[in-house]
Design a protein around this motif. Structure first.
Motif, PDB file in Angstrom:
ATOM      1  N   LEU A  44       0.825  -1.198   0.000  1.00  0.00           N
ATOM      2  CA  LEU A  44       0.000   0.000   0.000  1.00  0.00           C
ATOM      3  C   LEU A  44       0.863   1.254   0.000  1.00  0.00           C
ATOM      4  CD1 LEU A  44      -2.823   1.176   0.082  1.00  0.00           C
ATOM      5  CD2 LEU A  44      -2.775   0.982   2.587  1.00  0.00           C
ATOM      6  N   ARG A  45       1.961   1.238   0.757  1.00  0.00           N
ATOM      7  CA  ARG A  45       2.855   2.400   0.766  1.00  0.00           C
ATOM      8  C   ARG A  45       3.454   2.656  -0.612  1.00  0.00           C
ATOM      9  NH1 ARG A  45       4.558   0.663   5.971  1.00  0.00           N
ATOM     10  NH2 ARG A  45       6.223  -0.548   5.038  1.00  0.00           N
ATOM     11  N   GLY A 199      -6.142   5.097   0.599  1.00  0.00           N
ATOM     12  CA  GLY A 199      -4.848   4.498   0.902  1.00  0.00           C
ATOM     13  C   GLY A 199      -4.078   5.305   1.930  1.00  0.00           C
ATOM     14  N   GLY A 200      -4.080   6.623   1.775  1.00  0.00           N
ATOM     15  CA  GLY A 200      -3.408   7.470   2.758  1.00  0.00           C
ATOM     16  C   GLY A 200      -4.044   7.380   4.129  1.00  0.00           C
ATOM     17  N   LEU A 203      -2.949   4.092   5.753  1.00  0.00           N
ATOM     18  CA  LEU A 203      -1.559   4.175   6.228  1.00  0.00           C
ATOM     19  C   LEU A 203      -1.449   5.007   7.494  1.00  0.00           C
ATOM     20  CD1 LEU A 203       0.281   4.687   2.816  1.00  0.00           C
ATOM     21  CD2 LEU A 203       0.361   2.653   4.264  1.00  0.00           C
ATOM     22  N   TRP A 204      -2.192   6.106   7.560  1.00  0.00           N
ATOM     23  CA  TRP A 204      -2.120   6.990   8.724  1.00  0.00           C
ATOM     24  C   TRP A 204      -2.727   6.315   9.954  1.00  0.00           C
ATOM     25  CZ3 TRP A 204       0.796  10.561  10.289  1.00  0.00           C
ATOM     26  CH2 TRP A 204       0.408  11.519  11.218  1.00  0.00           C
ATOM     27  N   ILE A 205      -3.849   5.623   9.772  1.00  0.00           N
ATOM     28  CA  ILE A 205      -4.452   4.902  10.894  1.00  0.00           C
ATOM     29  C   ILE A 205      -3.532   3.779  11.357  1.00  0.00           C
ATOM     30  CG2 ILE A 205      -6.358   3.372  11.533  1.00  0.00           C
ATOM     31  CD1 ILE A 205      -8.171   5.056   9.805  1.00  0.00           C
ATOM     32  N   GLY A 206      -2.901   3.078  10.412  1.00  0.00           N
ATOM     33  CA  GLY A 206      -1.963   2.029  10.792  1.00  0.00           C
ATOM     34  C   GLY A 206      -0.799   2.561  11.589  1.00  0.00           C
ATOM     35  N   ALA A 239      -1.140  14.430   6.551  1.00  0.00           N
ATOM     36  CA  ALA A 239      -2.126  13.414   6.911  1.00  0.00           C
ATOM     37  C   ALA A 239      -3.318  14.002   7.650  1.00  0.00           C
ATOM     38  CB  ALA A 239      -1.454  12.342   7.771  1.00  0.00           C
ATOM     39  N   SER A 240      -3.086  14.941   8.553  1.00  0.00           N
ATOM     40  CA  SER A 240      -4.181  15.488   9.349  1.00  0.00           C
ATOM     41  C   SER A 240      -5.180  16.252   8.481  1.00  0.00           C
ATOM     42  CB  SER A 240      -3.626  16.399  10.451  1.00  0.00           C
ATOM     43  OG  SER A 240      -2.761  15.684  11.304  1.00  0.00           O
ATOM     44  N   ILE A 241      -4.682  17.103   7.599  1.00  0.00           N
ATOM     45  CA  ILE A 241      -5.585  17.824   6.703  1.00  0.00           C
ATOM     46  C   ILE A 241      -6.295  16.838   5.778  1.00  0.00           C
ATOM     47  CG2 ILE A 241      -5.727  19.584   4.905  1.00  0.00           C
ATOM     48  CD1 ILE A 241      -5.140  20.635   7.712  1.00  0.00           C
TER      49      ILE A 241
END
Length: 499
Positions: A44-45, A199-200, A203-206, A239-241
């Motif tokens: 995924l990355r 996908g992003g 990844l951020w939650i992971g 990621a936050s935005i």
């Protein structure tokens, strides 16, 4: 350190030495690493990286041109305010037949196609004439008449009811004014937007699974860590935005695909298969069958065929309009011959929206057929509302502000993504590079078999439903294989050390 857990005996003096019990320092949950599953996350990355690098320029242009389109209503009033609005609202209006006659005097060529009236008292009446040289572009010559005085305010070449400025901004966003080839850019952006966004998010939650149990750390999933530095700070903003705007991005992706060139055709075919398309209005009088009506970005019908007289004999236009729906813009399509009825179509794109249509007999003024928006299939309603919201019309200024915020947020996320790529570049003297390297290859080799058995058919179906996504995904895979083969060919075997 040895810790004496037994209590002191009674015979021992109180001054005897007792080893102190020292509690180990608490481990900060924010620093507890929870390893991610390497195979799936590595794949995924790498996909997120390739899509971000190669598709982000298309997304950047789409967001920039979309941001410009959100200003269309205000720019329309600045550039074409004289044609669109009256100087003074009067008490009575001139009969529509006289307004049509004034428009015909100002525009002697062409065939009267439609007459559009508005519930806004400051709006002019728009009278459109079709001419052969503009038929291929679905454009008409529109004359703007003051309904209170009958004065002609101006004339513009319009795409249905869209002014030249709005048409230019719309075409710039959809195709960069490059025709069918240019339309592929916006479809490519819409096809990949949902993939990159989801996908992003995954990844951020992971990555943030390591912060379970700490409220301050969990907030970092939706708020950037301002104490971080370097690439961690940039990644936090990126990621936050993205988390804040992901629902809007998914909405823009879905609604943008509904009227795209290739995926849009698949979508229309699916709607027809499940009988989810909007019903067509039959304007034929008697036993004749009416042709299916065209839609388009602004959902207006095609111009009428040439006829000798501008208005057919019979009831005045005021009575024809009164027999149909009220509210919003009312488009009256002039009959091409004696066997065709008036088509009176409502276009009320603001919430609560309504798009009722009726066919009216020119002679008697009776409604021969009606298609109410309330009777549309659910999918047709959803598609219509989604397109209007995508165009910034459903909630007026609030809709425009939300779209502008989405566009600015997407532009910021893309810029931070490229900045991360640059910040991760090697800076050592022996490994200096201009940009960062891609995530490691080969993650798909360690995927479980069940994941491949489920994922392969789903990927093929998505590639069929969104052809540009499938083609570019195949190109990414081919590029990745070529890069891997090239690096393998350049590898030199490591000499074995003798005993």
């Amino acid at each position: 350190m040895t810790v004496n857990a037994d209590p002191p005996r009674e015979s021992e003096p109180e001054t005897s030495t007792v080893t102190a019990v020292v509690e180990p320092p608490p481990v900060e949950p924010a620093r507890m690493k929870v390893p991610m599953r390497p195979a799936r996350w590595a794949l995924l990355r790498r996909l997120h990286f390739y899509a971000g690098v190669f598709v982000a320029p298309f997304l950047f242009v789409a967001a920039l041109t979309g941001l410009a389109y959100t200003l269309a209503p205000q720019l329309n009033q600045i550039v074409h305010g004289h044609e669109l609005s009256v100087d003074e609202v009067g008490d009575t209006t001139v009969p529509l037949a006289e307004q049509v006659a004034a428009a015909r005097e100002a525009h002697p060529d062409g065939t009267l196609a439609t007459v559009s009236v508005f519930d806004d008292p400051e709006a002019t009446t728009q009278i459109a004439f079709s001419v052969p040289e503009l038929a291929a572009e679905s454009k008409v010559h529109t004359v703007y008449v003051d309904p209170y005085t009958g004065e002609v305010r101006g004339q513009l070449t319009t795409w249905f009811t869209a002014t030249p400025l709005q048409t230019w901004l719309d075409g710039f966003h959809r195709s960069l004014h490059l025709g069918d080839v240019g339309r592929m850019y916006s479809e490519l952006a819409a096809s990949w937007l949902w993939v990159i966004s989801l996908g992003g998010l995954a990844l951020w939650i992971g990555r943030k699974r390591a912060y379970r149990g700490e409220r301050a750390a969990r907030r970092r999933a939706v708020l950037p860590d301002l104490t971080a530095r370097g690439v961690r700070r940039t990644r936090g903003w990126h990621a936050s935005i993205g988390v804040w705007i992901i629902v809007g991005l998914l909405f823009l992706s879905a609604t943008g695909l509904t009227w795209s060139q290739y995926a849009g055709a698949r979508f229309d075919a699916a709607l027809d298969a499940v009988q989810g398309s909007a019903p067509a209005l039959n304007t034929a009088l008697g036993e004749s069958a009416a042709p299916a009506e065209g839609g388009g970005h602004h959902d207006a019908g095609a111009p009428a065929e040439p006829r000798e007289n501008d208005l057919p004999a019979g009831k005045p236009l005021e009575e024809i309009i009164a027999a149909g729906p009220m509210g919003g813009r009312i488009d009256v399509t002039i009959p091409a011959d004696a066997d065709t009825a008036y088509r009176v179509a409502q276009d009320k794109g603001q919430w609560p929206a309504s798009f009722d249509q009726v066919a009216v007999d020119p002679t008697t003024g009776e409604v021969t057929q009606r298609v109410d928006y309330a009777d549309w299939p659910f999918l047709a309603k959803l598609s219509k509302l989604g397109i209007r919201a995508h165009m910034g019309e459903l909630f007026c200024v609030v809709n425009q502000i939300l779209l502008a915020a989405l566009a600015l947020g997407l532009l910021s996320v893309l810029i931070w993504g490229y900045r991360m790529w640059w910040q991760r570049r090697p800076t050592r003297s022996d490994r200096r590079a201009v940009l960062g390297s891609a995530p490691p290859r080969g993650g798909w080799r360690t995927l479980p078999r069940w994941f491949l058995l489920v994922g392969a058919p789903v990927t093929l179906f998505v590639a069929w439903a969104m052809p540009l996504l499938g083609v570019t995904l195949g190109a990414f895979l081919l590029f990745d294989l070529l890069v891997g083969a090239f690096r393998w060919a350049l590898r030199t075997p490591t000499p074995r050390l003798s005993d």
